[in-house]
Design a protein around this motif. Structure first.
Motif, mmCIF file in Angstrom:
data_model
loop_
_atom_site.group_PDB
_atom_site.id
_atom_site.type_symbol
_atom_site.label_atom_id
_atom_site.label_comp_id
_atom_site.label_asym_id
_atom_site.label_seq_id
_atom_site.Cartn_x
_atom_site.Cartn_y
_atom_site.Cartn_z
ATOM 1 N N TRP A 152 0.798 -1.032 0.129
ATOM 2 C CA TRP A 152 0.472 -0.103 -0.152
ATOM 3 C C TRP A 152 1.090 1.276 -0.243
ATOM 4 C CZ3 TRP A 152 -4.382 -1.048 -1.941
ATOM 5 C CH2 TRP A 152 -5.186 -1.977 -1.216
ATOM 6 N N ALA A 153 1.750 1.028 0.844
ATOM 7 C CA ALA A 153 2.497 2.411 0.020
ATOM 8 C C ALA A 153 3.337 2.741 -0.619
ATOM 9 C CB ALA A 153 4.581 2.433 0.797
ATOM 10 N N LYS A 177 0.158 4.437 -2.556
ATOM 11 C CA LYS A 177 -0.034 5.557 -2.476
ATOM 12 C C LYS A 177 1.199 6.865 -3.293
ATOM 13 C CE LYS A 177 0.206 8.592 2.111
ATOM 14 N NZ LYS A 177 0.407 8.352 3.533
ATOM 15 N N THR A 191 -9.051 5.104 1.490
ATOM 16 C CA THR A 191 -7.778 6.276 3.027
ATOM 17 C C THR A 191 -7.995 4.598 4.415
ATOM 18 O OG1 THR A 191 -9.420 8.284 3.217
ATOM 19 C CG2 THR A 191 -8.738 7.642 4.810
ATOM 20 N N LYS A 199 -7.425 1.673 3.608
ATOM 21 C CA LYS A 199 -6.453 0.684 3.160
ATOM 22 C C LYS A 199 -4.483 1.326 3.029
ATOM 23 C CE LYS A 199 -9.138 -1.480 -0.641
ATOM 24 N NZ LYS A 199 -10.617 -0.389 -0.032
ATOM 25 N N GLN A 233 -4.126 3.784 5.394
ATOM 26 C CA GLN A 233 -3.452 4.983 6.698
ATOM 27 C C GLN A 233 -2.524 3.799 7.594
ATOM 28 O OE1 GLN A 233 -7.654 4.865 9.547
ATOM 29 N NE2 GLN A 233 -7.383 6.583 8.844
ATOM 30 N N GLY A 234 -1.508 4.886 8.043
ATOM 31 C CA GLY A 234 -0.629 4.107 8.746
ATOM 32 C C GLY A 234 0.600 4.111 7.732
ATOM 33 N N ALA A 235 0.114 3.650 6.474
ATOM 34 C CA ALA A 235 1.442 2.867 5.490
ATOM 35 C C ALA A 235 2.655 4.719 5.058
ATOM 36 C CB ALA A 235 0.484 2.598 4.487
ATOM 37 N N GLY A 236 3.338 4.045 4.824
ATOM 38 C CA GLY A 236 4.576 5.272 4.251
ATOM 39 C C GLY A 236 4.334 5.292 3.218
ATOM 40 N N THR A 237 5.229 6.318 2.268
ATOM 41 C CA THR A 237 4.469 6.380 0.870
ATOM 42 C C THR A 237 5.895 5.788 -0.206
ATOM 43 O OG1 THR A 237 3.118 8.383 1.816
ATOM 44 C CG2 THR A 237 4.648 8.533 -0.986
#
Length: 450
Positions: free
Chosen positions: A91-92, A95, A220, A222, A224-228
């Protein structure tokens, strides 16, 4: 190159249910969208008349050409990468990709808009006021249109088919029709091509805002809390290849309208443009199914799940072709009255509609060639095939349009479709070892017969 199963696939029954449920939803939205879009085009054609509708159709086609480089191919890349990242829980990367794609597209679309407006203003002396007004209104919609396509691809990759299509397919034309009637009532006069284009821009803004809000709500939880994480160089390199492919599709689909308008006038282009829009109904079933199938194709290929990939292709190809056959038969008998809905002068495009519909039937018979090649990393080969067909398209247009007008443009479209579809089927068989479209069913039946 063969694909071998390394991950546990979904059962064929569960996969079929997922595909049919999502595809049915996509199909219903597309049916509703096509119906509303047809009503919108009929209302426009009857209100504007052949000349002003020609302006509107010609400018719409020109704006479509200008939008495609601003996306840089990110709309297709998003479907391919996000589907793969989603399958592996990355997910990072999702994003980062969506953020970078929107940043680049926003900057490019604004630059193209400014440059295009300057060019049009410099050429304003050679066009009448209505056409100039229509150009200005149409060009202002480039950023919104480009970003809306990225938003649609993002929801598609997340398998949110209803939310991906609803804003552009249903909400936008409904809002446009409502604004058109409201304008006519308040202004106490019918809108011209320029006013119609401005109202369409307003409808686009409304549908984009709604779609962007839905994407934020769906994404959001999915991320949330993931980096980029950014892989900008890789994304841009792949997207550039996909942009070239998208450009070739655009040339093959829309260049006939522009060249016809250039050589025969915008009125002829407007009538032919109406025939082109109606002809797409033949293959729109496969197009609707593609919206659902594309993420499954990318996901299956990423997991090296050969069985799931073939099942997705087999099921969706058959459903798309059967629908295409039904619509094609209907057009054989009803092409003249259907075009007559736009106005009596539009009936001159009846034979062109039949020729264009035949091309769409060929496309449906061949199956999801372009989608499969794009989702499996064969975009460079696909680009070369489409480039060759685009060159053929230009040459045939120069030869056939002066001699036969819109019929020449329609025959060019048919011949080019046969050429590039045949080439893709052969390449897919050689590179991926997969028979696609109705060829797959013919091969399977032949094996069972033996």
């Amino acid at each position: 190159m063969s694909i071998h199963t390394t991950a546990k696939p979904l059962t064929q029954r569960s996969l079929s249910k997922m595909l049919m449920k999502s595809s049915s939803l996509s199909f219903l939205v597309n049916v509703g969208g096509i119906g509303i879009a047809l009503i919108m085009q009929i209302l426009l054609a009857r209100q504007l008349g052949a000349v002003s509708y020609g302006y509107y159709s010609f400018v719409t086609t020109a704006v479509t050409f200008l939008v495609f480089p601003t996306k840089l191919g990110f709309d297709t890349a998003i479907v391919r990468y996000v589907s793969s990242y989603r399958a592996h829980g990355q997910w990072a990367e999702v994003k980062g990709l969506l953020r970078r794609a929107n940043q680049i597209t926003a900057g490019l679309s604004l630059a193209v808009t400014v440059i295009s407006l300057l060019v049009v203003l410099l050429m304003s002396g050679s066009m009448n006021g209505e056409l100039l007004y229509t150009y200005i209104a149409g060009l202002l919609g480039i950023p919104v249109m480009a970003l809306a396509l990225l938003r649609q691809s993002s929801l598609q990759a997340l398998k949110e088919m209803l939310h991906a299509q609803l804003p552009e397919k249903i909400i936008r034309p409904v809002v446009f029709i409502a604004l058109l009637f409201l304008y006519n009532a308040i202004a106490d006069t019918k809108a011209g091509a320029g006013e119609a284009m401005l109202l369409f821009l307003a409808a686009m803004a409304v549908s984009y805002a709604i779609g962007a809000w839905v994407l934020k709500r769906r994404l959001t939880p999915k991320i949330q809390g993931a980096g980029t994480a950014y892989n900008t160089r890789e994304w841009v390199n792949v997207s550039l290849s996909l942009m070239f492919v998208s450009g070739m599709y655009l040339v093959l689909g829309q260049l006939n309208v522009l060249m016809l308008g250039w050589m025969e006038g915008t009125t002829e282009a407007g009538i032919y443009g109406a025939a082109v829009r109606i002809a797409t109904l033949v293959s729109f079933g496969l197009t609707a199914i593609n919206m659902t199938a594309a993420p499954f194709i990318s996901e299956s290929y990423a997991k090296k799940d050969d069985k799931q990939l073939r099942h997705v292709l087999s099921l969706s190809n058959l459903a798309g072709f059967l629908f295409a056959g039904v619509i094609y038969v209907a057009f054989l008998f009803l092409n003249d009255p259907i075009l007559g809905l736009f106005g009596e002068e539009f009936k001159r495009g009846s034979l062109a509609l039949l020729i264009l519909s035949t091309g769409q039937l060929v496309s449906a018979f061949s199956g999801q060639t372009g989608t499969l090649m794009t989702m499996t990393g064969q975009q460079k080969t696909l680009g070369r095939i489409l480039a060759g067909s685009a060159v053929l398209n230009i040459v045939l247009n120069f030869v056939l349009i002066p001699a036969f007008g819109m019929l020449g443009a329609a025959v060019t479209n048919l011949l080019c479709t046969v050429c590039w579809k045949t080439a893709m089927v052969i390449v897919i068989r050689r590179k991926l070892g997969i028979s696609i479209g109705m060829f797959a069913w013919m091969t399977a039946n032949k094996k069972r017969g033996n």
